[in-house]
Design an enzyme around this catalytic site. Structure first.
Site, PDB file in Angstrom:
ATOM      1  N   GLU A 167     -36.085  25.625 -10.911  1.00 51.71           N
ATOM      2  CA  GLU A 167     -36.245  27.083 -10.875  1.00 51.71           C
ATOM      3  C   GLU A 167     -37.486  27.537 -10.117  1.00 51.71           C
ATOM      4  O   GLU A 167     -38.410  28.133 -10.691  1.00 51.71           O
ATOM      5  CB  GLU A 167     -36.260  27.645 -12.298  1.00 51.71           C
ATOM      6  CG  GLU A 167     -34.963  27.394 -13.052  1.00 51.71           C
ATOM      7  CD  GLU A 167     -34.927  28.062 -14.421  1.00 51.71           C
ATOM      8  OE1 GLU A 167     -35.917  28.747 -14.791  1.00 51.71           O
ATOM      9  OE2 GLU A 167     -33.915  27.907 -15.126  1.00 51.71           O
ATOM     10  N   GLU A 362     -28.682  23.643 -16.728  1.00 58.00           N
ATOM     11  CA  GLU A 362     -29.156  24.309 -17.943  1.00 58.00           C
ATOM     12  C   GLU A 362     -28.192  25.428 -18.286  1.00 58.00           C
ATOM     13  O   GLU A 362     -27.799  26.207 -17.421  1.00 58.00           O
ATOM     14  CB  GLU A 362     -30.556  24.921 -17.769  1.00 58.00           C
ATOM     15  CG  GLU A 362     -31.700  23.958 -17.704  1.00 58.00           C
ATOM     16  CD  GLU A 362     -33.050  24.672 -17.644  1.00 58.00           C
ATOM     17  OE1 GLU A 362     -33.149  25.828 -18.133  1.00 58.00           O
ATOM     18  OE2 GLU A 362     -33.997  24.089 -17.099  1.00 58.00           O
TER      19      GLU A 362
END
Length: 457
Positions: A167, A362
């Protein structure tokens, strides 16, 4: 129970964690300080002054944690390596005791039949490198590639799948523009420099891993499912273009399409002269990858509204755009629950960037989990969330998207960054006073999903 939705043969089922969130042992065996050690000690930055000093004490309890993974039938475990544990000052000699821990962890996983998936950077930059400019400095990209090569030298004979960054949107925008994550800066020019240097670091590390013999190399992004409040509105469509550029195309296009989109570069020029973008950088960033990790939690709805304040410092230059508040059922994080957003996102990525296998690296939710008198942790809301999102993944696969695996976030409750320990994402409950682990009902449900490689009707 009969299986209603069957996933493809070879579909990878797993769980994910991150080093600073679970390891603890912040001062053990030569580990250096990270930006999150510093940030969590800055008054007012993390809920109740919580830190990752102890976290889940995974550093000392990893054999038991791996046993729990095996009990659930996990095929794969995605974990991150702590850069300051491996290289305490970021650039100097490798700390052998730090490497020894990951050596033991990998061996334990393989011994239990679990495939280790390594993330090299999950936000814990060595503080010494932040003191030298952090991700706003070009040097950090080169140091990251050196660190990647050092990790591969020890673990590459047993770890086949490597992802460079987790991320980078959060690292750049939340850390350098909004200041709500480490290192806590609030400068959009630094944020855009950080975006570029994170991507450059990914490209350089990918080259280094390839040169060393890595089998599979990728990156994990958290692309936003950016949707218009009114699909018929031209103003809302323009708002989607801007937010999608800042959230998605600024990362996806350099990695998978060979360069930054012109409209995104123009947007960045509102804040910076782009002096950090040098000849050859985009070629380095576009080094071929074998997988793209997708982290998804909630959609983003936007509308074009003159005078609207925009999305705040985490979305530089979005004045005139209304970010709609979440609606409908929400998680404890206040995030909207909308599995259809995941299907739409996967279809869009599969359509616009074909040829790269996708993994859900995720997906999960925080809820107010409490153990009952008998120790059971009934988390029906989480089961419903995971079931809905797995069905969304299955729909995307049916529509031709190449999704090859799903890793739940998270294996266990842990340090949830600025939220400290008050938000629980785990399918395994952690009592932070005793460090006792208790599989929640969602863990047992997930175990059954893995065993049948599918979902009931």
């Amino acid at each position: 129970m009969t299986v209603g939705l069957q996933f493809p043969d070879g579909f990878v089922w797993g769980a994910a964690t991150a080093a600073y969130q679970i390891e603890g042992a912040a001062h053990d065996d030569g580990r250096g300080a990270s930006i999150w050690d510093t940030f969590s000690r800055t008054p007012g930055k993390v809920f109740a002054g919580h830190t990752g000093d102890v976290a889940c004490d995974h550093y000392h309890r990893y054999p038991d944690d791996v046993r729990l993974m095996a009990d659930l039938g996990l095929h794969a475990y995605r974990f991150s390596i702590s850069w300051p544990r491996l290289r305490p000052d970021g650039t100097g000699p490798v700390n052998p005791r730090g490497l020894d821990f990951y050596d033991r962890l990998v061996d334990e996983l393989i011994g239990r039949g679990i495939d280790p998936i390594v993330t090299l950077y999950h936000w814990d930059l060595p503080q010494t490198l932040e003191d030298r400019g952090g991700w706003a400095s070009r040097d950090t990209a080169s140091w990251f590639a050196e660190y990647a090569a050092a990790a591969y030298t020890r673990l590459g004979d047993r770890v086949s799948t490597w992802t460079t960054l987790n991320e980078p949107w959060c690292s750049a925008y939340l850390g350098y523009a909004a200041g709500v994550h480490a290192p806590g800066r609030r400068d959009p020019a630094d944020a855009f420099a950080a975006v570029h240097h994170l991507l450059l670091g990914h490209g350089l590390a990918t080259r280094a891993l390839r040169a060393a013999g890595a089998e599979k190399v990728g990156i994990t992004l958290n692309p936003a499912a950016v949707l218009p409040a009114d699909p018929q509105s031209a103003a809302d469509a323009e708002a989607v273009r801007i937010v999608d550029g800042l959230s998605n195309r600024i990362f996806l296009d350099p990695i998978l399409a060979g360069g930054y989109p012109p409209d995104v570069l123009e947007h960045m020029r509102r804040f910076t002269d782009l002096a950090f973008l040098q000849d050859g950088d985009e070629k380095a960033i576009a080094a071929p990858i074998d997988l793209l990790g997708i982290n998804y939690y909630s959609p983003t709805y936007v509308a074009g509204r003159p005078g609207a304040p925009g999305g705040g410092p985490a979305h530089p230059g979005t004045e005139g755009i209304l970010f709609l508040p979440p609606a409908g059922p929400l998680t404890e994080m206040g995030w909207q629950i909308e599995p259809a957003g995941l299907t739409a996102l996967l279809e869009r990525i599969g359509r616009d960037y074909p040829g790269t296998p996708l993994y859900i690296t995720e997906n999960g939710a925080a809820f107010d989990d409490k153990a009952g008198p008998d120790g059971q942790v009934a988390d029906a809301d989480r089961i419903s969330y995971l079931d809905g999102h797995l069905r969304a993944v299955h729909t995307a696969i049916e529509r031709g998207v190449d999704v090859r695996g799903y890793l739940v976030w998270s294996l266990m409750d842990n340090f949830e960054w600025a939220e400290g320990y008050r938000k629980r994402f785990g399918i395994i409950h952690v009592d932070y006073q005793t460090q006792r682990r208790t599989p929640k009902d969602s863990a047992l449900w997930y175990r059954d999903v893995i065993a049948r490689n599918g979902l009931p009707s």
